[in-house]
Enzyme design. Structure first.
Site, mmCIF file in Angstrom:
data_model
loop_
_atom_site.group_PDB
_atom_site.id
_atom_site.type_symbol
_atom_site.label_atom_id
_atom_site.label_comp_id
_atom_site.label_asym_id
_atom_site.label_seq_id
_atom_site.Cartn_x
_atom_site.Cartn_y
_atom_site.Cartn_z
ATOM 1 N N ALA A 193 0.851 -1.240 -0.301
ATOM 2 C CA ALA A 193 -0.133 0.040 -0.001
ATOM 3 C C ALA A 193 0.949 1.128 0.290
ATOM 4 C CB ALA A 193 -0.487 -0.198 1.312
ATOM 5 N N GLY A 222 0.394 1.497 -3.136
ATOM 6 C CA GLY A 222 0.415 0.071 -4.185
ATOM 7 C C GLY A 222 2.169 1.251 -5.688
ATOM 8 N N ASP A 243 -0.828 -6.230 1.528
ATOM 9 C CA ASP A 243 -0.824 -5.577 3.046
ATOM 10 C C ASP A 243 -2.229 -5.167 3.313
ATOM 11 O OD1 ASP A 243 -0.402 -2.439 4.411
ATOM 12 O OD2 ASP A 243 0.979 -2.128 2.324
ATOM 13 N N ASP A 287 -0.421 -9.773 6.590
ATOM 14 C CA ASP A 287 1.278 -9.376 7.166
ATOM 15 C C ASP A 287 1.441 -9.942 5.937
ATOM 16 O OD1 ASP A 287 3.229 -7.971 8.395
ATOM 17 O OD2 ASP A 287 3.020 -9.567 10.354
ATOM 18 N N LYS A 309 16.115 -0.119 5.361
ATOM 19 C CA LYS A 309 15.949 1.099 6.456
ATOM 20 C C LYS A 309 17.442 1.904 7.058
ATOM 21 C CE LYS A 309 12.268 1.728 3.689
ATOM 22 N NZ LYS A 309 11.717 2.267 2.526
#
Length: 357
Positions: free
Chosen positions: A224, A226, A243, A263, A308
């Site tokens: 999401a 997308g 998602d 998930d 990240k």
């Protein structure tokens, strides 16, 4: 002058310097990094002739470009920058039995930094003046020739210039190492640019043609709204978007997208897929290990995922996370990683399952 000029994202100079130091040590190359935070570039200098070949651009994570240096000119007189530059360029031209070969292209650049961006006008105007001067001395071909070395002139200040020579076959094909992409009006989010750049930078044209064929299958973990699903569907891939959040409605118009509210860390595909992509916000080591699970279990053949990074010691965390991925995969994998122009505090990883020997 013997060394490398490496461009990077401003603020990541210490991370690139650490990476260059580690990789040089592993390759047995003597040298040292010269870097200042915010400059947008790092110099790796030394007397070892293997610096240019032993630290190739494609192997570096935090470098957008890596160029073999041959001169640094300081204190240039603004009334005659060109004279000393032409002398340095001509003196460094390789000589052979048939004389020296000219350069096939000229790029006049500046670092992508707060201090470098005001030099853009100077770089453009100087390129227009230097190009005919080089051709008059037969140091540059009349028309661009991609088979010949490329001359790079990098302005660090109005009186401070770095000169470098690049083999187009093994260096970034974009000025400053930045492919300029425009966000499509239909893209669900700006994150689409990250995947588009990853496919452009981490795969060559032949690999893109081979690995992104219509009808192939993919999963997008943490899809999401997308953006990455949209990029894959535009390539004709059938995508399972995973998602709990909603996707943009127009993604389903293609008939290629299935949305499962699950998930991304727990979902498993019912059958092996060609691709898995993932841009979830989570600890990099956790993402890396889960990506490794996908390869160990044979759930995908190739993957692009983001890690990240923390605010400090980003090169150290990069090494740890990539090692964790390879260990969790437990099968032979090819790994390429890069901090892309459209990345921020993250890197993008391409992993491909390799056939066992």
């Amino acid at each position: 002058m013997n060394g490398l000029l490496c461009y990077c994202r401003a603020g990541f100079e210490p991370d690139l310097a650490a990476e260059l130091g580690d990789r040089a040590a592993e390759a047995g190359i003597a040298g040292y990094a010269r870097a200042s935070r915010g400059d947008g570039y790092v110099l790796f200098l030394g007397d070892d002739a293997a610096i240019a070949t032993g630290l190739p651009w494609r192997s570096l994570v935090f470098a957008r470009q890596a160029l073999p240096l041959f001169a640094e000119l300081r204190g240039l007189d603004p009334r005659d920058r060109m004279g000393p530059m032409l002398e340095a360029i001509e003196a460094a031209m390789p000589r052979g039995v048939s004389g020296s070969r000219p350069y096939g292209a000229l790029w006049v650049e500046h670092p992508d930094s707060d201090a470098g961006k005001p030099l853009s006008g100077l770089a453009r105007s100087f390129a227009n003046a230097l190009r005919p001067a080089l051709r008059k001395r037969r140091l540059l071909t009349p028309a661009e020739d991609p088979a010949l070395p490329r001359l790079h002139v990098c302005f660090l200040a109005g009186d401070h210039v770095l000169l470098a020579s690049a083999d187009p076959a093994i260096t970034s094909p974009w000025p400053l190492g930045v492919p300029r992409l425009k966000l499509h009006a239909d893209a669900p989010s700006r994150s689409a640019l990250k995947l588009e750049e990853a496919l452009l930078v981490l795969l060559d044209p032949a690999q893109r043609a081979e690995l992104l064929r219509p009808g192939m299958t993919a999963a997008d973990l943490g899809a999401a709204p997308g953006g990455w699903t949209w990029v894959l569907a535009r390539q004709g891939l059938r995508v399972i978007a995973i998602d709990n959040g909603p996707l943009r409605a127009h993604l389903f118009d293609t008939g290629l997208v299935e949305h499962l509210r699950e998930d991304g860390f727990r979902w498993q595909p019912p059958r092996p897929l060609d691709w898995m992509v993932c841009d979830m916000v989570e600890q990099p080591s956790r993402v890396a290990r889960r990506m490794g699970d996908w390869f160990r279990e044979g759930w995908c053949r190739q993957s692009i995922f983001n890690l990240k990074l923390p605010m400090k010691k980003r090169w150290l965390e990069t090494r740890r996370s990539l090692d964790a991925f390879v260990e969790a995969a437990a099968v032979p994998v090819e790994v390429r990683a890069r901090q892309l122009y459209h990345d921020r505090e993250e890197i993008t990883v391409l992993a491909r399952r390799m056939a066992r020997a």
